[in-house]
Design a protein around this motif. Sequence first.
Motif, PDB file in Angstrom:
ATOM      1  N   ARG A 108       0.833  -1.201   0.000  1.00  0.00           N
ATOM      2  CA  ARG A 108       0.000   0.000   0.000  1.00  0.00           C
ATOM      3  C   ARG A 108       0.869   1.252   0.000  1.00  0.00           C
ATOM      4  NH1 ARG A 108      -2.865  -1.134   4.100  1.00  0.00           N
ATOM      5  NH2 ARG A 108      -4.363  -2.395   2.953  1.00  0.00           N
ATOM      6  N   SER A 109       1.885   1.268   0.867  1.00  0.00           N
ATOM      7  CA  SER A 109       2.670   2.496   0.966  1.00  0.00           C
ATOM      8  C   SER A 109       3.532   2.694  -0.278  1.00  0.00           C
ATOM      9  CB  SER A 109       3.511   2.498   2.241  1.00  0.00           C
ATOM     10  OG  SER A 109       4.431   1.453   2.200  1.00  0.00           O
ATOM     11  N   GLU A 110       3.924   1.603  -0.910  1.00  0.00           N
ATOM     12  CA  GLU A 110       4.806   1.739  -2.060  1.00  0.00           C
ATOM     13  C   GLU A 110       4.038   1.896  -3.378  1.00  0.00           C
ATOM     14  OE1 GLU A 110       8.957   1.834  -3.094  1.00  0.00           O
ATOM     15  OE2 GLU A 110       7.901   1.808  -1.186  1.00  0.00           O
ATOM     16  N   PHE A 111       2.882   1.242  -3.477  1.00  0.00           N
ATOM     17  CA  PHE A 111       2.185   1.199  -4.771  1.00  0.00           C
ATOM     18  C   PHE A 111       0.783   1.801  -4.749  1.00  0.00           C
ATOM     19  CE2 PHE A 111       5.271  -2.217  -4.708  1.00  0.00           C
ATOM     20  CZ  PHE A 111       5.953  -2.003  -5.895  1.00  0.00           C
ATOM     21  N   GLY A 112       0.343   2.224  -3.579  1.00  0.00           N
ATOM     22  CA  GLY A 112      -0.958   2.872  -3.505  1.00  0.00           C
ATOM     23  C   GLY A 112      -2.081   1.903  -3.205  1.00  0.00           C
ATOM     24  N   PRO A 113      -3.260   2.449  -2.873  1.00  0.00           N
ATOM     25  CA  PRO A 113      -4.372   1.635  -2.387  1.00  0.00           C
ATOM     26  C   PRO A 113      -4.956   0.678  -3.434  1.00  0.00           C
ATOM     27  CG  PRO A 113      -5.044   3.928  -2.655  1.00  0.00           C
ATOM     28  CD  PRO A 113      -3.568   3.886  -2.848  1.00  0.00           C
ATOM     29  N   THR A 114      -4.940   1.072  -4.716  1.00  0.00           N
ATOM     30  CA  THR A 114      -5.595   0.200  -5.705  1.00  0.00           C
ATOM     31  C   THR A 114      -4.828  -1.099  -5.900  1.00  0.00           C
ATOM     32  OG1 THR A 114      -6.242   2.233  -6.800  1.00  0.00           O
ATOM     33  CG2 THR A 114      -6.712   0.201  -7.956  1.00  0.00           C
ATOM     34  N   VAL A 115      -3.509  -0.974  -6.069  1.00  0.00           N
ATOM     35  CA  VAL A 115      -2.694  -2.184  -6.214  1.00  0.00           C
ATOM     36  C   VAL A 115      -2.845  -3.051  -4.968  1.00  0.00           C
ATOM     37  CG1 VAL A 115      -0.356  -3.087  -6.490  1.00  0.00           C
ATOM     38  CG2 VAL A 115      -1.049  -1.060  -7.759  1.00  0.00           C
ATOM     39  N   ALA A 116      -2.820  -2.413  -3.792  1.00  0.00           N
ATOM     40  CA  ALA A 116      -2.953  -3.162  -2.535  1.00  0.00           C
ATOM     41  C   ALA A 116      -4.300  -3.877  -2.489  1.00  0.00           C
ATOM     42  CB  ALA A 116      -2.811  -2.226  -1.349  1.00  0.00           C
ATOM     43  N   HIS A 117      -5.323  -3.186  -2.930  1.00  0.00           N
ATOM     44  CA  HIS A 117      -6.663  -3.761  -2.926  1.00  0.00           C
ATOM     45  C   HIS A 117      -6.742  -4.992  -3.841  1.00  0.00           C
ATOM     46  CE1 HIS A 117     -10.951  -3.650  -2.326  1.00  0.00           C
ATOM     47  NE2 HIS A 117     -11.138  -3.752  -3.620  1.00  0.00           N
ATOM     48  N   LEU A 118      -6.119  -4.878  -5.000  1.00  0.00           N
ATOM     49  CA  LEU A 118      -6.121  -6.007  -5.944  1.00  0.00           C
ATOM     50  C   LEU A 118      -5.369  -7.197  -5.352  1.00  0.00           C
ATOM     51  CD1 LEU A 118      -5.498  -4.181  -9.369  1.00  0.00           C
ATOM     52  CD2 LEU A 118      -7.642  -5.084  -8.485  1.00  0.00           C
ATOM     53  N   ILE A 119      -4.242  -6.917  -4.714  1.00  0.00           N
ATOM     54  CA  ILE A 119      -3.446  -8.014  -4.169  1.00  0.00           C
ATOM     55  C   ILE A 119      -4.143  -8.653  -2.980  1.00  0.00           C
ATOM     56  CG2 ILE A 119      -1.263  -8.541  -3.012  1.00  0.00           C
ATOM     57  CD1 ILE A 119       0.011  -6.761  -5.039  1.00  0.00           C
ATOM     58  N   ASP A 120      -4.789  -7.823  -2.195  1.00  0.00           N
ATOM     59  CA  ASP A 120      -5.573  -8.354  -1.084  1.00  0.00           C
ATOM     60  C   ASP A 120      -6.642  -9.298  -1.632  1.00  0.00           C
ATOM     61  OD1 ASP A 120      -6.324  -8.632   1.566  1.00  0.00           O
ATOM     62  OD2 ASP A 120      -7.868  -7.083   1.377  1.00  0.00           O
ATOM     63  N   GLY A 121      -7.284  -8.873  -2.706  1.00  0.00           N
ATOM     64  CA  GLY A 121      -8.301  -9.707  -3.349  1.00  0.00           C
ATOM     65  C   GLY A 121      -7.724 -11.029  -3.834  1.00  0.00           C
ATOM     66  N   MET A 122      -6.531 -10.973  -4.444  1.00  0.00           N
ATOM     67  CA  MET A 122      -5.871 -12.187  -4.937  1.00  0.00           C
ATOM     68  C   MET A 122      -5.582 -13.144  -3.785  1.00  0.00           C
ATOM     69  SD  MET A 122      -5.275 -12.112  -8.252  1.00  0.00           S
ATOM     70  CE  MET A 122      -3.903 -13.234  -8.540  1.00  0.00           C
TER      71      MET A 122
END
Length: 747
Positions: A108-122
Motif C-alpha cells: 500500500r505504501s509503495e504502490f498505492g491503495p488500488t494495487v494493494a486492494h487487488l493483491i488483497d483480493g488475490m
Amino acid sequence: MTIQNPDITQDLATVQLDPAQQVELNNLLNECQAHLESCDADLISKAFKLAFLSHKGIVRASGEPYYLHPLEVARIVVKEIGMDDVSVAAALLHDTVEDTEVSLDDIRSEFGPTVAHLIDGMTKISGVFKSKGAKQAETFMKLLLSMAEDLRVVLIKFADRLHNMRTIQHLPRKKQLSIANETMELFAPLAHRFGIYNIKSELEDLSFKTMDPTGYKFIARKLREKKDAREKFISKFLEPVEEQLRASGFKFNVKGRPKHIYSIYRKMTRQQKPFEEIYDLFAIRIILQEPHTKEDCWRVYSFITDSYTPIPERFRDFISVPKANGYQSLHTTVVSSTGQKVEIQIRTEKMDEIAERGFAAHWRYKEGPGKEQDINRFVSWVRDVLDNPRPEAATEFVEDFQLNLYTDEIYVFSPKGELKTLPKGATPIDFAFEIHSEVGERALAAKVNGKIVPLRLRLKSGDQVEIITGKQINLNPDWINDVVTHKARARLRQYIKQKERKVSNEGRQLWNKKADRAGIEISDQELAKVATRLRYSSLQMLFFDIGSGVYDVNKLLKAVKSYMSKGRVDESEARSDLDSPAADHYKIAYDINNIHGGGEGLILNGELTDVRFSFARCCNPIPGDDVVGFISREGDIKIHRVSCKNTRHLIKTDGERIVDVSWARNTGNQFMAAIRIVGEDRVGLVSDISSLISKNLKTNMKSINVTSDSGMFEGTLIIMVDGIGHLEKVIMRLQKVNGIKEVYRYE
Ligand code: MN
C-alpha cells in the motif's frame, strides 16, 4: 518500506537490475506501451523490481527462478487480456503477500491503495481454493464473484491460472490431474461467463491435454493433417468474396482458425461422430479494420450471399441484438460450390476484441471521467450479465451455469479457510453457532479480517471470521434480535427461558421467606390473582421481576395483605412501567487484565493479546473507574469513563460499537489523573501541596498550575496514580490542607 528480508529493504526506485532482468523489464514495458492505453512505467518498474527481489532464491518446479512466473502472468494480463497498468503491477506482485515477507501495508505504501486492494483480493481468493466447501462450481463462482469487489482480481486470477496450466508438466502427475480438473470445472466455465473466449479455450485445451493426453494428441494430429487442405479450401472459398471486398475499397483481415481441440472432442463425444464428420471444424471470420462500421458488416454479408447460398435458419444477427456480454457479430452459414457448409462470422475489429477478450475489452473501452465510476459501471455490468443468463449460449457450450448472485446468502471463512454459507444479515454470533454450539455459547468477541469487531456486526461475503471464546457461557439474551440462523436463535431462546426460570425461582424463594416471616399462607392460585391485579401477565413474570430486583418483594407483601383483608389491591402497589436496566445491554466482557506501558496488548480473559486499545484523552480513565470501550473505525478499542460526556453521546449515536470493559486487579502501571483545587491563597500553599503529595503520599506529580485572583486560589495538579483508590486518597488528604475549600477530579 521496511521489509525484514535484508535483500529487499532498498529503495525500489534506485535498485539497479542486472542486464538480463533489465532486458525482461524493458520488454514488458514495450508490451505495455503497445497494448495498453496508458502506462505508468515507474509503477511497473518498481513492481518488477519488488517481484524480483522478494522471490529471490526461490525456484519453481520447473527449476526456473520464481519471479518469472509473476512476470509471465503480467505479460498475459498485458497481451492476452489487455487490462490497465495497475493490473499489470498487481499481477507482478500477486504472490508477494502470500509467499514472501512483503506485507500488504508495504504494498500500500509503495504502490498505492488500488494495487494493494487487488493483491488483497488475490490473496483472499486463494483462500477460496483452499476451502473445502468451494469445490462445487456453482458455490465457487458465487463466492468468487460476490467477494471480488473489483473484478480485475478475477481477471488476474485467470492469467495466473493460465500460466500455471502452461507450465503444469513440471508438477507431479497427481497434482497435475487435480489442478487440470479444477481448471476444467471451475475456471473454464467462469472464463466463459466472463466472455474471455481465448483464455477459456486455452484453459480447456491445456486441461484436456493433461487429463487425456492420447485423446488430445489424436485430435491435434488430425487437425495438423487437415491444415493444408483447410487453408487451401478457405482461400479458394473466399476468392470471389475477397475480390468484391477489395474492389469496394474494404480493409479487412480473414481468420480461418479451427475450433479449439477440446470443443471438437466434446462435439465428437456428444454427437457420437468421428472427427471427419464434424463439419464446422472451423469458422471463417472476416474482420473489418477501423474505421469500418456495423453497416459495412451488412455489405460484407451481401457480398457473401452474392456468391453462395445461405442457410436461412443458421443466420444470427448479434449486431442489432448483441449478446448480454456485449458480443456483436453477424453469423451466417452458406453452402460452398462443393456442397460443404461453411460458417462465416462478420464483425469489426472492436467487435472482435470484445468477442475474444470479453470483459477485459470493455475495460479498455471504458468511457467517462472518473475511474471509480468506470469500475462501478463495469461491476454492475458484470452482475447484469450474470443475473440474466442468455438462452442462446446454452446450445453452444458446456453446461450453462445458472449463475445468480445469491443475494440472500453470504460466504465467509474460518481462520483455517473453511467456507461457511450463512443467510444474509448474519453476525459473528451466527457464525460461532455454525461452527459449534459451544463456540457460540462462549463467544466473547470476534475478529473480522484481523480486526476486533462487535459480535453484532453484519458480516459480508469474503470476510474471514475468528471467534474469541471464554471459558464460561457468555450468552446475551439481547442477541436474539441480531441473529438470523435457526441454530443461534433456538439456543438463545432456550437460554432466555432457562435464565427466566432461574430468576423467577429466586423471586419465588424471596417471596416464600417473606411470607413465612409474616406468617402468611396463600395458594399459588390466589397469588396469581394478586399478580393480575398488579398488572402482571402471570405469577411467573411477577416472580421474575422480584428475582431480578425490578419489583420490591415488600410491595408484594403489602398487596397480599390488602388482598387478604380487603379483597382488593391498592393500585399504588402495582408495578411501575420499569424498563429493564440499560446497563444490561452489552455483556461482552473484556477483561483488561494486563496493560503494558505503551497501551498495547490487551489480554482478553488471558486469551487475546493483540487487541489494540488506548485511553480516551477526554476523560483519562484510571483503574477503578467505571469504563466502557468503543470500537473505533480502525478496529481498536478506545476506553472512556462511563461518566464522560462523549460516552453519553457515543451511546446514542454509535451504541453498536460499545463493549464492556473491566479493570484487572493489579496492573502495576501508573496513570495520569488531574485534580482541581480551589481555596484561599496564602503563602506557602503550593509548597505545602507538593510536599504532601510527593513526600507523604509518595505520589509522582507531573505538574501544578495555579492562578490566584483577589485572594482566591485555583489550581490544577497532574499526578500519576495506580488506580481510583489512590486518587481518592490524594483527594481526601488535600481536602484537609489548610485553606483548601474544594478538591475534585478534573477531566
Ligand atoms: Mn501465482
